[in-house]
Scaffold this motif. Structure first.
Motif, short mmCIF file in Angstrom:
data_model
loop_
_atom_site.label_atom_id
_atom_site.label_comp_id
_atom_site.label_asym_id
_atom_site.label_seq_id
_atom_site.Cartn_x
_atom_site.Cartn_y
_atom_site.Cartn_z
N GLU A 260 106.58 25.44 32.26
CA GLU A 260 106.72 26.86 32.60
C GLU A 260 105.46 27.40 33.39
N ALA A 261 104.34 27.27 32.62
CA ALA A 261 102.84 27.47 33.08
C ALA A 261 102.88 26.89 34.54
N GLU A 262 103.16 25.38 34.64
CA GLU A 262 102.94 24.89 36.07
C GLU A 262 104.01 25.55 36.96
N ARG A 263 105.09 25.90 36.84
CA ARG A 263 106.05 26.61 37.69
C ARG A 263 105.37 27.89 38.14
N LEU A 264 104.99 28.45 36.98
CA LEU A 264 104.45 29.86 37.42
C LEU A 264 103.09 29.74 38.22
#
Length: 393
Positions: A260-264
């Protein structure tokens, strides 16, 4: 919450999905009215006990609702003609149960009793300090139950007399709205296992065996410590297995958080590339940064929990080492006990042989004394004869 208010959690009826407890916000005057106006009269009977409630999820395990023994009292409400069991832990009402005729107080052990309250959707359990206090509480419960039954019958008779002249009433079951039946529901009993531990008594050694009873006592001592360590080891092993499962779940959540952090981060980059919506991008970037910070905080918390689990594993290993050491000491104690028993048998044999020798010596000495008595008697006669001859000559 405004100043002068407090939150009071009552074990009464609730519309929550779990079906127990409700929260009321009361001011000081309302708290005084709620708790003390119904209790202006002295309680009928009071005692002290540890209070428990059945686990609403498992319906098997007991959940303590008081950290120490609290006062449990029977009250009579003259306005409604009902009996209640009330217990307060500070300002918190941990028991508020109205006694109905179909309730039953069950003694599950010498110092523990329970009853079911369908109004509160729970089962109450009380742990007393002695069997005498439990018997008194059970007797008072039976008296209040009988009084509630009589009150219900009188109420039904009054309702019947009030409705008998009128022909407009519909036939059916008549029940007073103020009876314990209407307040407390059906009161069906819930099966609860007896969780009170049984005490084990130890017999003391007899006076004839006090010389060699120290090694069995040491053996029992080490066996008790070994049993306690085995129980602690089993509990820690179960906790470790549960924690291991939680660690796997946390790892999966951590991987999901990282994705999720990478996507964000990618989303932030895409938003920064967009020039026509600068203000919107800045606000979204701020929100995303806050989300990332929250995820990093959650990650740190999971890492701390993993460290705590490692410490628990080390404790389990130390307990295992202590268990092995105690087992070795127990074996040494058993060997020493066997050696002492062998020495005791040898001493008993030697004592028997010594007694036989003493008996033989005693018999020989007796025979010798008899012979000496005969010789002395003969010498006495010879002396007397010689004396007579000397005097005659």
């Amino acid at each position: 919450m405004e100043q002068g208010e407090m939150v009071v959690r009552l074990p009464g009826r609730s519309h929550s999905p779990k079906g127990f407890g409700e929260t009321l916000v009361l001011k000081h005057k309302e708290v005084h009215h709620f708790f003390f106006v119904p209790f202006r009269e002295q309680p009928i009977y009071s005692t002290r006990a540890h209070v428990f409630q059945i686990d609403p999820n498992t319906k098997k395990n007991w959940v303590p609702t008081s950290k120490h023994a609290v006062t449990v009292s029977y009250f009579y409400d003259s306005t409604r003609n009902v009996y209640r069991i009330i217990s307060l832990d500070g300002t918190k009402a941990i028991i508020n149960s109205t006694i109905s005729p179909n309730m039953t107080f069950t003694k599950t052990s010498q110092k523990f009793g329970q009853w079911a309250d369908s109004r509160a959707n729970t089962v109450y359990g009380l742990g007393f300090s002695s069997e005498r206090h439990l018997a008194k509480f059970a007797d008072k419960f039976a008296e209040c139950k009988e009084a509630a039954r009589l009150a219900k019958e009188k109420s039904l008779e009054k309702m019947g007399l009030a409705n008998s002249p009128s022909q407009e009433s519909v036939p059916g079951d008549i029940q007073s709205p103020m009876t314990p039946e209407s307040i407390n529901g059906t009161g069906d009993e819930l099966g609860v296992p007896d969780l009170t531990p049984n005490s084990e008594s130890q017999s003391e050694p007899s006076p004839n065996t006090q010389t060699f009873t120290h090694s069995p006592a040491i053996t029992k001592h080490w066996e008790a410590e070994l049993a306690a360590l085995k129980g602690n080891n089993a509990k820690l092993t179960a906790a470790l297995l549960e924690s291991t499962g939680n660690v796997k779940q946390w790892k999966q959540q951590l991987a999901a958080y990282q994705e999720e952090a990478e996507r964000l981060h990618k989303r932030v980059t895409e938003l920064e590339c967009m020039s026509g919506q600068t203000n919107v991008i800045k606000s979204q970037k701020t929100e995303l940064n806050q989300t990332i910070e929250e995820l990093e905080t959650a990650l740190k918390a999971k890492e701390e929990e993993m460290e705590q689990l490692k410490v628990e594993v080390e404790k389990v290993n130390r307990l295992q080492e202590q268990k092995d050491s105690l087992a070795w000491k127990l074996q040494e104690t058993d060997d020493r006990s066997k050696e002492l028993q062998t020495q005791l048998a040898n001493l008993e044999q030697r004592l028997e042989a010594s007694q036989v020798e003493q008996e033989t010596f005693r018999k020989d000495l007796k025979t010798l004394l008899e012979v000496l008595d005969g010789k002395i008697f003969e010498l006495t006669e010879l002396r007397d004869n010689l004396a007579k001859l000397i005097m005659g000559s």
